[in-house]
Design a protein around this motif. Sequence first.
Motif, PDB file in Angstrom:
ATOM      1  N   PHE A   1      -1.254  16.967  -2.974  1.00 60.18           N
ATOM      2  CA  PHE A   1      -0.122  17.782  -3.424  1.00 60.18           C
ATOM      3  C   PHE A   1      -0.024  17.857  -4.946  1.00 60.18           C
ATOM      4  CE2 PHE A   1       1.054  15.843   0.678  1.00 60.18           C
ATOM      5  CZ  PHE A   1       1.242  16.995   1.431  1.00 60.18           C
ATOM      6  N   SER A   2      -1.062  17.391  -5.656  1.00 64.03           N
ATOM      7  CA  SER A   2      -1.086  17.399  -7.125  1.00 64.03           C
ATOM      8  C   SER A   2      -0.071  16.448  -7.730  1.00 64.03           C
ATOM      9  CB  SER A   2      -0.860  18.820  -7.668  1.00 64.03           C
ATOM     10  OG  SER A   2      -1.834  19.708  -7.177  1.00 64.03           O
ATOM     11  N   HIS A   3       0.259  15.380  -7.023  1.00 63.25           N
ATOM     12  CA  HIS A   3       1.119  14.329  -7.557  1.00 63.25           C
ATOM     13  C   HIS A   3       0.246  13.180  -8.052  1.00 63.25           C
ATOM     14  CE1 HIS A   3       5.416  15.283  -6.184  1.00 63.25           C
ATOM     15  NE2 HIS A   3       4.705  16.390  -6.010  1.00 63.25           N
ATOM     16  N   ILE A   4       0.632  12.599  -9.170  1.00 65.98           N
ATOM     17  CA  ILE A   4      -0.117  11.531  -9.830  1.00 65.98           C
ATOM     18  C   ILE A   4       0.602  10.202  -9.603  1.00 65.98           C
ATOM     19  CG2 ILE A   4      -1.192  10.785 -11.974  1.00 65.98           C
ATOM     20  CD1 ILE A   4      -1.996  13.630 -11.145  1.00 65.98           C
ATOM     21  N   TYR A   5      -0.165   9.175  -9.230  1.00 63.26           N
ATOM     22  CA  TYR A   5       0.401   7.854  -8.923  1.00 63.26           C
ATOM     23  C   TYR A   5      -0.325   6.763  -9.703  1.00 63.26           C
ATOM     24  CZ  TYR A   5       1.800  10.392  -4.678  1.00 63.26           C
ATOM     25  OH  TYR A   5       2.302  11.309  -3.793  1.00 63.26           O
ATOM     26  N   GLY A   6       0.420   5.738 -10.081  1.00 65.46           N
ATOM     27  CA  GLY A   6      -0.176   4.530 -10.615  1.00 65.46           C
ATOM     28  C   GLY A   6      -0.498   3.560  -9.493  1.00 65.46           C
TER      29      GLY A   6
ATOM     30  N   GLN B   1       0.812  -1.222   0.000  1.00 65.77           N
ATOM     31  CA  GLN B   1       0.000   0.000   0.000  1.00 65.77           C
ATOM     32  C   GLN B   1       0.844   1.270   0.000  1.00 65.77           C
ATOM     33  OE1 GLN B   1      -3.569   1.186   2.904  1.00 65.77           O
ATOM     34  NE2 GLN B   1      -3.946  -0.505   1.519  1.00 65.77           N
ATOM     35  N   ASN B   2       0.470   2.184  -0.906  1.00 66.96           N
ATOM     36  CA  ASN B   2       1.078   3.518  -1.014  1.00 66.96           C
ATOM     37  C   ASN B   2       2.573   3.471  -1.320  1.00 66.96           C
ATOM     38  OD1 ASN B   2      -1.431   4.752  -0.408  1.00 66.96           O
ATOM     39  ND2 ASN B   2      -1.052   4.450   1.780  1.00 66.96           N
ATOM     40  N   LYS B   3       2.999   2.425  -1.994  1.00 66.21           N
ATOM     41  CA  LYS B   3       4.395   2.286  -2.373  1.00 66.21           C
ATOM     42  C   LYS B   3       4.525   2.311  -3.895  1.00 66.21           C
ATOM     43  CE  LYS B   3       5.649  -0.394   1.749  1.00 66.21           C
ATOM     44  NZ  LYS B   3       6.166  -1.685   2.259  1.00 66.21           N
ATOM     45  N   PRO B   4       5.699   2.716  -4.394  1.00 66.52           N
ATOM     46  CA  PRO B   4       5.890   2.715  -5.846  1.00 66.52           C
ATOM     47  C   PRO B   4       5.565   1.356  -6.453  1.00 66.52           C
ATOM     48  CG  PRO B   4       7.701   3.868  -4.761  1.00 66.52           C
ATOM     49  CD  PRO B   4       6.874   3.244  -3.674  1.00 66.52           C
ATOM     50  N   GLU B   5       4.763   1.382  -7.523  1.00 63.46           N
ATOM     51  CA  GLU B   5       4.289   0.188  -8.214  1.00 63.46           C
ATOM     52  C   GLU B   5       3.434  -0.687  -7.312  1.00 63.46           C
ATOM     53  OE1 GLU B   5       6.720  -1.701 -11.148  1.00 63.46           O
ATOM     54  OE2 GLU B   5       8.254  -0.148 -10.996  1.00 63.46           O
ATOM     55  N   GLY B   6       2.875  -0.117  -6.252  1.00 56.45           N
ATOM     56  CA  GLY B   6       1.973  -0.840  -5.368  1.00 56.45           C
ATOM     57  C   GLY B   6       0.534  -0.457  -5.645  1.00 56.45           C
ATOM     58  N   VAL B   7      -0.283  -0.530  -4.595  1.00 55.54           N
ATOM     59  CA  VAL B   7      -1.694  -0.181  -4.709  1.00 55.54           C
ATOM     60  C   VAL B   7      -1.950   1.023  -3.808  1.00 55.54           C
ATOM     61  CG1 VAL B   7      -2.386  -1.815  -2.897  1.00 55.54           C
ATOM     62  CG2 VAL B   7      -4.063  -1.061  -4.583  1.00 55.54           C
ATOM     63  N   MET B   8      -2.660   2.015  -4.339  1.00 55.68           N
ATOM     64  CA  MET B   8      -2.897   3.240  -3.589  1.00 55.68           C
ATOM     65  C   MET B   8      -4.126   3.079  -2.699  1.00 55.68           C
ATOM     66  SD  MET B   8      -0.351   5.045  -4.488  1.00 55.68           S
ATOM     67  CE  MET B   8       0.572   3.518  -4.747  1.00 55.68           C
ATOM     68  N   CYS B   9      -4.005   3.527  -1.472  1.00 54.29           N
ATOM     69  CA  CYS B   9      -5.069   3.392  -0.480  1.00 54.29           C
ATOM     70  C   CYS B   9      -6.355   4.043  -0.978  1.00 54.29           C
ATOM     71  CB  CYS B   9      -4.624   4.032   0.834  1.00 54.29           C
ATOM     72  SG  CYS B   9      -5.830   3.901   2.173  1.00 54.29           S
ATOM     73  N   VAL B  10      -7.495   3.464  -0.630  1.00 53.99           N
ATOM     74  CA  VAL B  10      -8.791   4.016  -1.030  1.00 53.99           C
ATOM     75  C   VAL B  10      -9.306   5.024  -0.005  1.00 53.99           C
ATOM     76  CG1 VAL B  10      -9.445   1.983  -2.348  1.00 53.99           C
ATOM     77  CG2 VAL B  10     -10.042   2.104   0.083  1.00 53.99           C
ATOM     78  N   SER B  11      -8.534   5.275   1.037  1.00 51.89           N
ATOM     79  CA  SER B  11      -8.971   6.199   2.080  1.00 51.89           C
ATOM     80  C   SER B  11      -8.557   7.617   1.717  1.00 51.89           C
ATOM     81  CB  SER B  11      -8.399   5.752   3.425  1.00 51.89           C
ATOM     82  OG  SER B  11      -8.953   6.470   4.497  1.00 51.89           O
ATOM     83  N   CYS B  12      -7.716   8.279   2.500  1.00 52.11           N
ATOM     84  CA  CYS B  12      -7.454   9.715   2.309  1.00 52.11           C
ATOM     85  C   CYS B  12      -6.476   9.971   1.165  1.00 52.11           C
ATOM     86  CB  CYS B  12      -6.937  10.332   3.605  1.00 52.11           C
ATOM     87  SG  CYS B  12      -5.172  10.055   3.918  1.00 52.11           S
TER      88      CYS B  12
END
Length: 757
Positions: free
Chosen positions: A531-536, A42-53
Amino acid sequence: MSDIEITKYTGAAGGWGSMKGMSKVLPREGISPDLLDALRRQNKPEGVMCVSCAWGKPAKPHIAEFCENGAKATAWELTRERVTPEFFQQHSVTELESWPDHDLEQAGRLTHPMRYDRATDRYVAASWDEAFAAIGAKLKTCDPKKVVLYASGRASLETSYMYALFARMWGSQNLPDSSNMCHETTSVGLKNAIGSPVATIQMDDYEKCDAIFAFGQNVGTNSPRMLHTLRDCVKRGVEIVNFNPLRERGWERFTDPQNPVEMTTGGSTRIASQYHQLRAGGDIAAILGICKIVIEADDAALASGAPRVVDHHFVEQHTVRFEEFAAYCRKADWSDIVRESGLSREAIEAAARVYMKAERVIAVYGMGITQHRYGIDSLYMIVNLLLLRGNIGREGAGPGPVRGHSNVQGQRTVGITEKTELAPVERLKELFEFEPPTEKGWDTVDCCRKIIAGECQGFVQLGGNFLRATPEHAAMREGWAKLPIAVHIATKLNKSHLIPGEESWILPCLGRMEQDMQGSGRQAVSMEDSFSHIYGSVGKATPAADTLLSEPAIVAGIAKAVLEPNSNVPWDEWVDDYGLVRSAIENTYPDKFLNFNERLFTPGGFWKGNPASHRQWETESGKAEFNVPRALNAAGFADAEGRFRLVTLRSNDQFNTTIYGYDDRFRGISGTRMVAMMNRGDLARMGLKGGDFIALESDAEDQTDRVVEGLMVVEYDIPAGCIAGYYPELNYLIPVEHHALDSHVPAAKSVPVRIRR
């Protein structure tokens, strides 16, 4: 009653209390290999982004880059429980509507497309082809300008782009989203004042600031991972000054669950060096007091020849209306400031000393600022404070609104908006060869008005729980039942699904944690943080059922059923390969998404940019703008005998309308959500004591009878004249017209109420 416990929590935020909170929820949902793997990634590069905040994801993450609420949200999505067609055979919709919010979602993941059958008062299973054909046929009979296409803040950038494009190709710009409920005040206010509707800071600015001023934001419950950042700031000497009506444990002290010494010894880090409990809506007056001190200190410095306090070089080069604002501050009377803020002059002076001493200041805020009648004026005052000493557009300084939903900011970036000026209509027209609508669509307040008036012809809900989240619930419920069609794209059952319209559908979708296999293989989605950063993000968990479709597939299925074919919009190809959707996003917004696919998994995300961060002011004046407030208190209503200011808030066991349990650990309330937290002096004056039961009734100017009964009184550390209680249970008391001026955000942080015995 025997399950209710009211105690005083003495622990810090985080620590063993956080572990205990997770231990109650995770085993109940089922601790599976998929859950453990999702938390590991969770919340790591090439991981899965949290569905919370929407707090940022660092380029160099902790071993465990998730918090208590993130773990609960993950377990909630990956639960072993299922809501199958057999479930609906056993339970009528009338019965389910009486279930508490927690129990509905606790029932588990939806597995099949479902159609409401009025004859049996049950949802019955349908095939996907049947669902799309029926929904398409019904929507074709509706006026698209009278249909709402709502989007929850969890939907990915890819889904949101497709959804907004479908709406506009159909002819609708009624695209409200979670921002309308929460941070629209930011989008409007920051845009007006500095030309950029989002935070000007990035996550690494916290490594360079030397003071943080926080307003109306509960870090311990709403964005717990931020506590690690704040702890690091404190350790290097940053002073944190907090303004909030309630004492929230996250701003007091924090035990880092990943620090063996603190966990072993029970140690903690003090977070706020100053904690100011102002009245609900009192931020305008409190900040005015600080600004008055800064300007008068600058006047004295000019007279004596000492170094100036105001950054006049910045002010003269980059701002307008400074003299007007300075004159207003000089004339402000301290008796008015003290009365409306609820703070002493000495307390405000202490905060001002920190501000004047600091070279780089970040201003953090949440919905305690945005959800007031004069919320934009509160926001303008924060901007005014920062502008005085040049604290916008340089490292370690600037406004930092903390968003809630994980992609609510990103949805706006890719077109989920009712405002033509925020949508790239000319570019869409060029790319896809159609005529987009150009009139303003309906925002949340407009939607509520139209539903109540019976003028809304349909509601499509991409996630979320709109009916439960909105104000004016009694009238909304009545209007919702008359909708010609309601379509709910969802993972779990909620209250919005259980007031059926003339035709109602539930379309179950994959969750973000789950593996999404399409024609070109495993898919990734993307989102944008505060912070206007985009993540996969790549889900790997086994889907809850093989009958589920992804959100992009469902949006495409509805679009194809409603729209005439357009060779420029390859819906099927987009579903097969989300990379093609990202290419379309890049073509639509080349300035923000250049090389989108190539940069998708950049550690720490890639920044879409912000002109105000470089002191490029895209305002009407071409400069950052000082603004004189229209009121000294943001509540927007006068004090009166027997009138209280109700502050609605979330518990520690909750994310928006999702209720994980009945344990609000930090506030010491367990076993119930039906409470009214009150000041000790108010209790004595009203002849009440903790444990008594009361009703709260609306005291709005329209005189409509709105009452919530059965609330247990809890003595709490809250300013006199204020009452706190939980959202969404107390939404019944909020009139639809009690909203922020200019932004139309429901004013849920200062609601006029009276106590009924």
